[in-house]
Design an enzyme around this catalytic site. Sequence first.
Site, PDB file in Angstrom:
ATOM      1  N   GLY A   1      40.067  47.413  36.523  1.00  0.00           N
ATOM      2  CA  GLY A   1      39.805  48.824  36.344  1.00  0.00           C
ATOM      3  C   GLY A   1      39.019  49.032  35.064  1.00  0.00           C
ATOM      4  N   TYR A   2      38.546  50.259  34.897  1.00  0.00           N
ATOM      5  CA  TYR A   2      37.696  50.579  33.768  1.00  0.00           C
ATOM      6  C   TYR A   2      38.223  51.805  33.034  1.00  0.00           C
ATOM      7  CZ  TYR A   2      34.656  47.163  35.787  1.00  0.00           C
ATOM      8  OH  TYR A   2      34.165  45.981  36.272  1.00  0.00           O
TER       9      TYR A   2
END
Length: 155
Positions: free
Chosen positions: A28-29
């Site tokens: 994820g970011y």
Amino acid sequence: MGLEIERKFLIDIDKVGNLENGYAIKQGYIQTKDKTVVRVRVKDKEAFLTIKGKNIGATRLEYEYIIPLNDANEMLEKLCAKPIIDKTRYLVKHKNHTWEIDIFHKENDGLIVAEVELKSEDETLELPEWTVKEVTDESKYYNSSLLKNPFSKWD
């Protein structure tokens, strides 16, 4: 200073042959203001926090740190933009390089990309017969871009 020099290609998976020993990756970011990317990645039972700078050609700054697995899972759940990138990675040796073949799942199902890291941008690279098109400079293929515009929504 950490540098990542990487080229990215679309491939013909039917020409690759038998892929073995793949491992699951969930990543994820965490949102940033500019072209900097903060990535949280769980690779099997290992976890990493990676900070990447803006791409300049095939090169960008990259710093990666091992973090506790529980922390990474909590960050994926509570801090990262959704959806989480879900893929299986296979390592394939070709000539003097190790290629990373990523087969994406969920919102990006059907997308298959191969990446190869280089020592310099002008390093000679002999392409495998299964490469179809280089997409290094096409930002829609960046994992961080697949959050906002998943492969399932492309025309």
